[in-house]
Design an enzyme around this catalytic site. Structure first.
Site, PDB file in Angstrom:
ATOM      1  CB  CYS A 147      34.477  20.652  29.905  1.00 52.80           C
ATOM      2  SG  CYS A 147      34.490  21.747  31.294  1.00 52.80           S
ATOM      3  CG  HIS A 155      31.462  22.835  27.390  1.00 55.62           C
ATOM      4  ND1 HIS A 155      30.755  22.458  28.493  1.00 55.62           N
ATOM      5  CD2 HIS A 155      32.621  23.389  27.843  1.00 55.62           C
ATOM      6  CE1 HIS A 155      31.457  22.772  29.580  1.00 55.62           C
ATOM      7  NE2 HIS A 155      32.579  23.340  29.217  1.00 55.62           N
ATOM      8  CG  ASN A 193      31.789  25.316  32.537  1.00 53.71           C
ATOM      9  OD1 ASN A 193      31.245  24.208  32.384  1.00 53.71           O
ATOM     10  ND2 ASN A 193      33.039  25.543  32.191  1.00 53.71           N
TER      11      ASN A 193
HETATM   12  N1  ACO Z   1      35.747  40.234  38.454  1.00 46.40           N
HETATM   13  C1  ACO Z   1      36.443  41.332  38.118  1.00 46.40           C
HETATM   14  N2  ACO Z   1      37.663  41.273  37.555  1.00 46.40           N
HETATM   15  C2  ACO Z   1      38.193  40.060  37.331  1.00 46.40           C
HETATM   16  C3  ACO Z   1      37.517  38.873  37.657  1.00 46.40           C
HETATM   17  C4  ACO Z   1      36.247  39.007  38.246  1.00 46.40           C
HETATM   18  N3  ACO Z   1      35.507  37.920  38.587  1.00 46.40           N
HETATM   19  N4  ACO Z   1      38.280  37.819  37.309  1.00 46.40           N
HETATM   20  C5  ACO Z   1      39.392  38.317  36.781  1.00 46.40           C
HETATM   21  N5  ACO Z   1      39.360  39.668  36.786  1.00 46.40           N
HETATM   22  C6  ACO Z   1      40.349  40.615  36.297  1.00 46.40           C
HETATM   23  C7  ACO Z   1      41.730  40.025  36.256  1.00 46.40           C
HETATM   24  O1  ACO Z   1      42.377  40.137  37.493  1.00 46.40           O
HETATM   25  C8  ACO Z   1      42.390  40.853  35.176  1.00 46.40           C
HETATM   26  O2  ACO Z   1      42.813  42.062  35.736  1.00 46.40           O
HETATM   27  P1  ACO Z   1      44.195  42.763  35.279  1.00 46.40           P
HETATM   28  O3  ACO Z   1      44.002  43.047  33.807  1.00 46.40           O
HETATM   29  O4  ACO Z   1      44.257  43.981  36.137  1.00 46.40           O
HETATM   30  O5  ACO Z   1      45.258  41.755  35.519  1.00 46.40           O
HETATM   31  C9  ACO Z   1      41.277  41.160  34.209  1.00 46.40           C
HETATM   32  O6  ACO Z   1      40.068  40.950  34.942  1.00 46.40           O
HETATM   33  C10 ACO Z   1      41.274  40.281  32.978  1.00 46.40           C
HETATM   34  O7  ACO Z   1      41.449  38.902  33.382  1.00 46.40           O
HETATM   35  P2  ACO Z   1      41.489  37.733  32.346  1.00 46.40           P
HETATM   36  O8  ACO Z   1      41.638  36.453  33.078  1.00 46.40           O
HETATM   37  O9  ACO Z   1      42.461  38.039  31.264  1.00 46.40           O
HETATM   38  O10 ACO Z   1      39.997  37.873  31.753  1.00 46.40           O
HETATM   39  P3  ACO Z   1      39.376  37.163  30.515  1.00 46.40           P
HETATM   40  O11 ACO Z   1      38.800  38.160  29.610  1.00 46.40           O
HETATM   41  O12 ACO Z   1      40.315  36.144  29.916  1.00 46.40           O
HETATM   42  O13 ACO Z   1      38.146  36.371  31.158  1.00 46.40           O
HETATM   43  C11 ACO Z   1      37.610  34.099  31.764  1.00 46.40           C
HETATM   44  C12 ACO Z   1      38.387  35.363  32.129  1.00 46.40           C
HETATM   45  C13 ACO Z   1      36.143  34.447  31.771  1.00 46.40           C
HETATM   46  C14 ACO Z   1      37.919  33.006  32.784  1.00 46.40           C
HETATM   47  C15 ACO Z   1      38.032  33.641  30.334  1.00 46.40           C
HETATM   48  O14 ACO Z   1      39.420  33.634  30.234  1.00 46.40           O
HETATM   49  C16 ACO Z   1      37.509  32.280  29.966  1.00 46.40           C
HETATM   50  O15 ACO Z   1      36.320  32.074  29.772  1.00 46.40           O
HETATM   51  N6  ACO Z   1      38.423  31.301  29.777  1.00 46.40           N
HETATM   52  C17 ACO Z   1      38.053  29.982  29.256  1.00 46.40           C
HETATM   53  C18 ACO Z   1      37.357  29.140  30.264  1.00 46.40           C
HETATM   54  C19 ACO Z   1      37.099  27.781  29.650  1.00 46.40           C
HETATM   55  O16 ACO Z   1      36.701  27.654  28.503  1.00 46.40           O
HETATM   56  N7  ACO Z   1      37.423  26.726  30.369  1.00 46.40           N
HETATM   57  C20 ACO Z   1      37.358  25.414  29.765  1.00 46.40           C
HETATM   58  C21 ACO Z   1      36.252  24.651  30.262  1.00 46.40           C
HETATM   59  S1  ACO Z   1      36.288  24.423  32.018  1.00 46.40           S
HETATM   60  C22 ACO Z   1      36.691  22.786  32.316  1.00 46.40           C
HETATM   61  O17 ACO Z   1      37.177  22.062  31.486  1.00 46.40           O
HETATM   62  C23 ACO Z   1      36.485  22.298  33.719  1.00 46.40           C
END
Ligand code: ACO
Length: 354
Positions: free
Chosen positions: A119, A259, A289
């Site tokens: 990214c 970003h 994103n």
């Molecule tokens: N809908 C419902 N529930 C979901 C979903 C969904 N779409 N996705 C995951 N869950 C559930 C999981 O299974 C988990 O359940 P559990 O607690 O029973 O195991 C729970 O929700 C929490 O999951 P997490 O992955 O811990 O959720 P988090 O709060 O971390 O949010 C997210 C996930 C949005 C992906 C976040 O971690 C994030 O934004 N990460 C950073 C992304 C980023 O910055 N990427 C870099 C740039 S991308 C690039 O370089 C190409």
């Protein structure tokens, strides 16, 4: 050399193009086990754009984005010396998508190449454009940020398919000696992040086979939580580093241009900088994103609000890990820029729509 005469690289125009087709949270609710409420509270995303149709790569979006840019800035394509395309989803592994755009738009005096740093490729590419310009090796550089994330997204994986969209943006970077332009930048890389965000197959290590396709290894894989933790810490750290070494206080900054990976990461960064949310460009609601298109797309939507001399902090974070921040003085009054004749499908801010 007096400060006013120093040659700097300044953004002198912005173009963008997004596909018209939308993928909303309601659509995703029908595809995977998720909800609008979960997606909105965890990410801030409401809808994304998807480039539909067979045989369409990022050049399909980058070409109109560059045409919009050249039209708005009244630039003859032959004046461009260098084209850099920042992307993780090039049309093909090679040749570079920069070449495809260069040829299609008629930038016949330019050489070009792609840059891949997840990214962060767009901000890294701006630092390359800056280096060419400050060294006197280029006068006009087109930097494209374009990604078709739908091409590498597994729409059965609810943890990633809600995040990404397709878009292209482009900026013109020119040599300026009026005190505007890029003042400072700091980029970082740390390979400790490799296991948390990657596309396993399709490169030289795991070329495509029936097994790699069956195992869905051509899709993006992400462990969201460790990426989130690293992003939220490092994006704020690098922005504060840039502010400190340029003696910038929060009130000196017109806008943070972040970003757009997650609304919570953007809000945390703005909070650490001491700036209100309204001074962070946030459009993740509408596009998700879009990887390397997020920063130029935000600049495109906010351009009419920007004034010559405004201090902007651009900040990025991506897989790898890669991250960085850039401090620039905006080079022109955005309200004087003509609207393009090409349909961009960009929503824009409400006050810019009239
Ligand atoms: N809908 C419902 N529930 C979901 C979903 C969904 N779409 N996705 C995951 N869950 C559930 C999981 O299974 C988990 O359940 P559990 O607690 O029973 O195991 C729970 O929700 C929490 O999951 P997490 O992955 O811990 O959720 P988090 O709060 O971390 O949010 C997210 C996930 C949005 C992906 C976040 O971690 C994030 O934004 N990460 C950073 C992304 C980023 O910055 N990427 C870099 C740039 S991308 C690039 O370089 C190409």
């Amino acid at each position: 050399m007096s400060e006013a005469k120093k040659i700097r690289a300044a953004i002198t125009g912005v173009g963008a193009w997004v596909p018209p087709d939308k993928l909303t949270n309601a659509d995703l609710e029908k595809m995977v086990d998720t909800s609008d409420e979960w997606i909105t509270t965890r990410t801030g995303i409401k809808e994304r754009r998807i480039l539909k149709g067979e045989g369409k790569g990022i050049s399909e979006m980058a070409i109109p984005a560059v045409k919009v840019l050249l039209e708005k800035t009244g630039t003859d394509p032959k004046e461009i010396d260098l084209v850099i395309c920042a992307t993780v989803t090039p049309d093909m592994i090679f040749p570079a998508t920069a070449n495809i755009v260069q040829h299609a738009v008629g930038m016949t005096n330019a050489f070009g190449f792609d840059v891949e740093a997840a990214c962060s490729s767009f901000l890294y590419s701006l630092t390359i454009a800056r280096a060419y310009i400050e060294a006197g090796h280029a006068k006009k550089v087109v930097v494209i940020g374009a990604d078709k994330m739908s091409a590498i997204t597994n729409y059965e994986d609810r943890s990633t398919c809600i995040l990404f969209g397709d878009a292209a943006g482009a900026v013109l970077v020119e040599a300026c000696d009026d005190g505007t332009g890029i003042i400072d930048a700091r980029m970082y890389t740390d390979g400790v992040g490799i296991p948390y965000l990657y596309q396993k197959a399709g490169g030289s290590k795991y070329p495509p086979t029936i097994e790699t396709v069956t195992n869905k290894e051509h899709f993006l894989y992400q462990e969201g939580r460790p990426v989130f933790k690293f992003a939220v810490t490092k994006m704020a750290e690098v922005v504060l580093e840039i502010m400190e070494r340029n003696r910038l206080k929060s009130e000196d900054i017109a806008y943070l241009v972040p970003h757009q990976a997650n609304l919570r990461i953007i809000e945390a960064t703005a909070h650490r900088m001491g700036i209100p949310r309204e001074r962070a460009m946030i459009n993740i609601y509408r596009y998700g994103n879009t990887t390397n298109a997020t920063i130029p797309l935000a600049l495109y939507e906010w351009e009419h609000k920007l004034r010559k001399g405004d201090n902007l902090i651009l900040a990025t974070f991506g897989g790898g890990f890669t991250w960085g921040a850039m401090y620039m003085k905006w080079a022109y009054d955005g309200d004087k820029v003509p609207k393009p004749s090409i349909e961009t499908n960009v929503v824009g801010l409400p006050e810019a729509q009239s």
